[in-house]
Design an enzyme around this catalytic site. Structure first.
Site, PDB file in Angstrom:
ATOM      1  N   LYS A 187     -69.734 -10.123  11.224  1.00 36.45           N
ATOM      2  CA  LYS A 187     -68.887 -10.893  12.123  1.00 36.45           C
ATOM      3  C   LYS A 187     -67.931 -11.720  11.277  1.00 36.45           C
ATOM      4  CE  LYS A 187     -69.091 -14.408  15.726  1.00 36.45           C
ATOM      5  NZ  LYS A 187     -69.957 -15.161  16.639  1.00 36.45           N
ATOM      6  N   ARG A 197     -63.460 -18.996  23.163  1.00 34.77           N
ATOM      7  CA  ARG A 197     -63.916 -20.386  23.006  1.00 34.77           C
ATOM      8  C   ARG A 197     -63.524 -21.230  24.208  1.00 34.77           C
ATOM      9  NH1 ARG A 197     -63.146 -20.640  16.394  1.00 34.77           N
ATOM     10  NH2 ARG A 197     -64.668 -18.980  16.038  1.00 34.77           N
ATOM     11  N   ARG A 209     -65.504 -22.025  11.272  1.00 39.12           N
ATOM     12  CA  ARG A 209     -66.723 -21.255  11.030  1.00 39.12           C
ATOM     13  C   ARG A 209     -66.662 -20.465   9.712  1.00 39.12           C
ATOM     14  NH1 ARG A 209     -68.474 -22.441  16.025  1.00 39.12           N
ATOM     15  NH2 ARG A 209     -67.636 -21.415  17.893  1.00 39.12           N
ATOM     16  N   GLU A 225     -74.122  -7.050   4.509  1.00 40.82           N
ATOM     17  CA  GLU A 225     -74.651  -7.756   5.689  1.00 40.82           C
ATOM     18  C   GLU A 225     -75.309  -6.770   6.658  1.00 40.82           C
ATOM     19  OE1 GLU A 225     -74.952 -10.830   6.515  1.00 40.82           O
ATOM     20  OE2 GLU A 225     -73.584 -11.982   5.249  1.00 40.82           O
ATOM     21  N   LYS A 240     -67.498  -6.979  14.306  1.00 39.94           N
ATOM     22  CA  LYS A 240     -66.735  -7.804  15.238  1.00 39.94           C
ATOM     23  C   LYS A 240     -65.696  -8.609  14.499  1.00 39.94           C
ATOM     24  CE  LYS A 240     -67.555 -11.715  18.193  1.00 39.94           C
ATOM     25  NZ  LYS A 240     -68.444 -12.734  18.611  1.00 39.94           N
ATOM     26  N   SER A 266     -62.243 -11.259  22.657  1.00 43.49           N
ATOM     27  CA  SER A 266     -61.390 -11.928  23.646  1.00 43.49           C
ATOM     28  C   SER A 266     -59.906 -11.903  23.283  1.00 43.49           C
ATOM     29  CB  SER A 266     -61.870 -13.371  23.822  1.00 43.49           C
ATOM     30  OG  SER A 266     -61.821 -14.066  22.587  1.00 43.49           O
ATOM     31  N   TYR A 305     -64.264  -6.560  27.397  1.00 44.97           N
ATOM     32  CA  TYR A 305     -63.949  -7.173  28.699  1.00 44.97           C
ATOM     33  C   TYR A 305     -63.186  -6.196  29.590  1.00 44.97           C
ATOM     34  CZ  TYR A 305     -65.289 -11.133  25.853  1.00 44.97           C
ATOM     35  OH  TYR A 305     -65.980 -11.966  25.006  1.00 44.97           O
TER      36      TYR A 305
HETATM   37  C1  PBG Z   1     -70.733 -17.059  19.186  1.00 45.36           C
HETATM   38  C2  PBG Z   1     -69.855 -15.974  19.678  1.00 45.36           C
HETATM   39  C3  PBG Z   1     -68.459 -15.940  19.632  1.00 45.36           C
HETATM   40  C4  PBG Z   1     -68.073 -14.731  20.218  1.00 45.36           C
HETATM   41  C5  PBG Z   1     -69.237 -14.065  20.606  1.00 45.36           C
HETATM   42  N1  PBG Z   1     -70.333 -14.848  20.238  1.00 45.36           N
HETATM   43  C6  PBG Z   1     -67.479 -16.978  19.217  1.00 45.36           C
HETATM   44  C7  PBG Z   1     -67.364 -17.458  17.847  1.00 45.36           C
HETATM   45  O1  PBG Z   1     -67.987 -16.980  16.904  1.00 45.36           O
HETATM   46  O2  PBG Z   1     -66.594 -18.404  17.684  1.00 45.36           O
HETATM   47  C8  PBG Z   1     -66.668 -14.273  20.378  1.00 45.36           C
HETATM   48  C9  PBG Z   1     -66.436 -13.182  21.377  1.00 45.36           C
HETATM   49  C10 PBG Z   1     -65.015 -12.983  21.759  1.00 45.36           C
HETATM   50  O3  PBG Z   1     -64.076 -13.559  21.179  1.00 45.36           O
HETATM   51  O4  PBG Z   1     -64.815 -12.216  22.709  1.00 45.36           O
HETATM   52  N2  PBG Z   1     -71.756 -17.349  20.104  1.00 45.36           N
END
Ligand code: PBG
Length: 317
Positions: A187, A197, A209, A225, A240, A266, A305
């Site tokens: 990720k 968010r 992060r 990883e 991701k 997203s 989505y």
């Molecule tokens: C963290 C999490 C995130 C997403 C899924 N799980 C956000 C992040 O790491 O800031 C992002 C998913 C998306 O952008 O559609 N719980």
């Protein structure tokens, strides 16, 4: 071989089917009607009731896997609502298990950012950095709560070292030996999580992060990883976001042969929605092209989505 649909169909290499899609859904505590997410047109923060209805509608189109995100009414520094047996996340899992039994696969995001008042994915020390091993202990509590509520799979997304092993051990220790782990293994620290968010109300209140999510420049590290998560007991591994990391998906599939998921996130969704709303691209063609490309790169499954719309368009094709 390209002249007619029938000829093209003969040599089409990559399949895209509703069963390969996973629909992410948000459920929020303390609202009495679904709230639209402004930066993700067509997506909602659901009530338990609208969650159930939406999931039934999506399942009717052939998409029978869901990834749930809970948004609690009360947040604290620890994120304690995340492991409350009656917390919103657990109630959502129970609602969908009641609805579908074994006819759908209920997955639950396992993280703390939606539950902490500071918005980070773990326990934060006085220096503002996340403390890895204290966070693992919290993750094991969440895993037990989610499995107890009936989740078929839990999806650790916090990128803490050792999270899959800690969760596997905790689940096994409580007899949840059949609960699977879909690990957000590679990720990346991405700009494309912006709209999420807003939807999940989990933006960090300070810092970012980059201390725990991966540097977008690193593909070898992503493979390390992914291998680590497989060794620790993951059942499915995830990359991701999706489109900026298709090379990582391909390498991971080639080098491990493991069940692979990709999260079309997203921001990737918002880009297509914004451009099509402006009449700049054709939404349906763009979505099916993007999802096909993620499959072609080697992903077995796609969290998206667009799942409901894509399933409908695939049925019409
Ligand atoms: C963290 C999490 C995130 C997403 C899924 N799980 C956000 C992040 O790491 O800031 C992002 C998913 C998306 O952008 O559609 N719980």
């Amino acid at each position: 071989m390209r002249r007619t649909p029938a000829l093209r169909g003969l040599i089409r290499e990559t399949t895209l089917e509703p069963r390969q899609l996973i629909a992410p859904l948000f459920v929020k505590e303390g609202i009495d009607a679904a709230v639209p997410v402004a930066s993700m047109p067509g997506q909602f923060q659901h009530t338990l009731e609208s969650l159930r209805k939406t999931a039934v509608d999506i399942a009717g189109r052939g998409v029978t896997a869901f990834m749930l995100f809970g948004i609690p009414a009360r947040k604290d520094a620890e994120g304690s609502e995340a492991w409350n047996p009656d917390g919103i996340g657990q109630r959502a899992i129970r609602a969908l298990r009641e609805e579908f039994g074994e006819d759908a696969v209920i997955m639950s995001d396992l993280c703390l950012d939606e539950y902490t008042d500071h918005g980070h994915c773990g326990v934060v020390g006085t220096d503002g950095a996340v403390i890895n091993d204290e966070t693992l202990e919290r993750y094991t509590r969440i895993a037990r709560a989610q499995a107890g509520a009936g989740a078929h799979m839990v999806g650790p997304s916090g990128m803490m070292d050792g999270q899959v092993e800690a969760i596997r051990t905790a689940l096994d220790g409580e007899g949840h030996i059949e609960t699977g782990i879909i690990a957000y293994a590679a990720k990346f620290a991405s700009a494309f999580y912006g709209p999420f968010r807003e939807a999940a109300e989990g933006a960090p209140k300070f810092g970012d992060r980059t201390g725990y999510q991966q540097d977008p420049a690193n593909a070898d590290e992503a493979l390390r990883e992914i291998r680590a998560d497989i060794a620790e007991g993951a059942d499915i591994v995830m990359v991701k976001p999706a489109l900026p990391y298709l090379d990582v998906i391909r390498r991971a599939k080639d080098e491990t042969g493991f069940p692979m998921a990709a999260y079309h996130v997203s921001g990737e969704y918002a880009m297509i929605k914004a451009a099509s709303a402006n009449g700049w691209i054709d939404e349906r063609r763009a979505v099916l092209e993007v999802l096909t490309s993620i499959r072609r790169a080697g992903a077995d499954l796609i969290l998206t989505y667009h799942a409901a719309d894509a399933a409908t368009w695939l049925a019409e094709r």
